[in-house]
Write a protein that holds these residues in place. Structure first.
Motif, mmCIF file in Angstrom:
data_model
loop_
_atom_site.group_PDB
_atom_site.id
_atom_site.type_symbol
_atom_site.label_atom_id
_atom_site.label_comp_id
_atom_site.label_asym_id
_atom_site.label_seq_id
_atom_site.Cartn_x
_atom_site.Cartn_y
_atom_site.Cartn_z
ATOM 1 N N LYS A 1 95.311 -0.262 -83.778
ATOM 2 C CA LYS A 1 96.436 0.680 -83.707
ATOM 3 C C LYS A 1 96.598 1.299 -85.089
ATOM 4 O O LYS A 1 96.210 0.695 -86.089
ATOM 5 C CB LYS A 1 97.734 -0.056 -83.354
ATOM 6 N N PRO A 2 97.212 2.480 -85.155
ATOM 7 C CA PRO A 2 97.486 3.060 -86.477
ATOM 8 C C PRO A 2 98.473 2.194 -87.250
ATOM 9 O O PRO A 2 99.259 1.447 -86.663
ATOM 10 C CB PRO A 2 98.107 4.419 -86.156
ATOM 11 N N ILE B 1 98.777 12.013 -90.471
ATOM 12 C CA ILE B 1 97.814 10.929 -90.262
ATOM 13 C C ILE B 1 96.652 11.101 -91.232
ATOM 14 O O ILE B 1 96.161 12.198 -91.440
ATOM 15 C CB ILE B 1 97.275 10.927 -88.809
ATOM 16 N N CYS C 1 100.824 7.872 -91.079
ATOM 17 C CA CYS C 1 100.078 6.819 -90.386
ATOM 18 C C CYS C 1 98.644 6.829 -90.882
ATOM 19 O O CYS C 1 98.111 7.885 -91.218
ATOM 20 C CB CYS C 1 100.048 7.070 -88.881
ATOM 21 N N MET D 1 89.689 6.937 -83.480
ATOM 22 C CA MET D 1 91.056 6.431 -83.338
ATOM 23 C C MET D 1 92.057 7.585 -83.462
ATOM 24 O O MET D 1 93.027 7.642 -82.712
ATOM 25 C CB MET D 1 91.376 5.349 -84.364
ATOM 26 N N LEU D 2 91.816 8.490 -84.383
ATOM 27 C CA LEU D 2 92.690 9.653 -84.554
ATOM 28 C C LEU D 2 92.855 10.388 -83.216
ATOM 29 O O LEU D 2 93.967 10.730 -82.818
ATOM 30 C CB LEU D 2 92.103 10.593 -85.608
ATOM 31 N N VAL E 1 94.675 5.704 -89.847
ATOM 32 C CA VAL E 1 93.732 5.304 -88.801
ATOM 33 C C VAL E 1 92.397 5.020 -89.488
ATOM 34 O O VAL E 1 92.180 5.446 -90.620
ATOM 35 C CB VAL E 1 93.566 6.381 -87.697
ATOM 36 N N ASN E 2 91.504 4.305 -88.810
ATOM 37 C CA ASN E 2 90.252 3.931 -89.461
ATOM 38 C C ASN E 2 89.073 4.808 -89.080
ATOM 39 O O ASN E 2 87.985 4.628 -89.608
ATOM 40 C CB ASN E 2 89.921 2.461 -89.190
ATOM 41 N N ILE F 1 92.971 -2.005 -89.901
ATOM 42 C CA ILE F 1 93.296 -1.101 -88.788
ATOM 43 C C ILE F 1 92.316 -1.307 -87.636
ATOM 44 O O ILE F 1 92.712 -1.319 -86.471
ATOM 45 C CB ILE F 1 93.310 0.369 -89.274
#
Length: 190
Positions: free
Chosen positions: A129-130, A112, A59, A66-67, A61-62, A124
């Motif tokens: 969302k991822p 991730i 996945c 978010m992570l 993430v930005n 993203i």
């Protein structure tokens, strides 16, 4: 942001929000992706790749923020790796949360990566969302190094192909490191 990138983000978002799957340029290789919280979309990617769903996908993430929303507890060493990596590095975390169950590996982990590439990062950010990211190939086949090497079966199997960077040649997939909640670090792929 350039207009064509902006337009591609809007087009791609529309497809992702409807549960579609996309073919897109990541910070490493061309990837097949979908909303990482949508189990039906995730299932479509496994089918398209002819891949067992016991084989987990990555996945994107930005941001670290978010992570932290999708992992129960981010181990301290992970922050150092994210901050100091000079190339795309994917980290396998224990106990992912709020993602599709069929994305989570049997050992309750999920790979991730925090992306720093403009298109992915903005996409993203707007999706909130991822994004699933798996190489654009049938399972067992070589990873395409360019858009031109992507198999027709993959091109026909996605709902949308991002119209950016088609001439880009990818060097290689990301490094992969597993960092357990017990702070153990294991290099999976350099």
């Amino acid at each position: 942001m350039e207009n064509n990138i902006k337009q591609e983000i809007e087009n791609t978002l529309e497809v992702l929000k409807k549960g579609g799957i996309i073919l897109y340029p990541t910070d490493t290789v061309w990837g097949i992706g979908c909303d990482a919280t949508n189990p039906q979309a995730v299932e479509r990617i496994y089918k398209l790749k002819k891949r067992a769903d016991s084989k987990a996908m990555i996945c994107l993430v930005n941001s670290v923020k978010m992570l932290e929303q999708f992992v129960d507890k981010v181990p301290d060493p992970a922050y150092d790796v994210i901050d100091h990596s000079n190339k795309p590095t994917t980290i396998i975390y224990d106990n992912p949360i709020r993602v599709a169950n069929n994305l989570v590996a049997e050992d309750e982990t999920l790979a991730i990566r925090v992306v720093k590439e403009k298109f992915c990062e903005q996409l993203i950010y707007k999706l909130r969302k991822p994004l699933v990211s798996t190489s654009a190939n049938i399972s067992g086949e070589p990873t395409p190094k360019s858009f031109a090497q992507i198999a027709p079966e993959i091109l026909k199997g996605v709902d949308y192909i991002v119209n950016l960077y088609h001439s880009k040649i990818s060097d290689k997939p990301s490094s992969i490191i597993k960092i357990g909640n017990d702070r153990t670090v294991k290099v999976i792929r350099k």
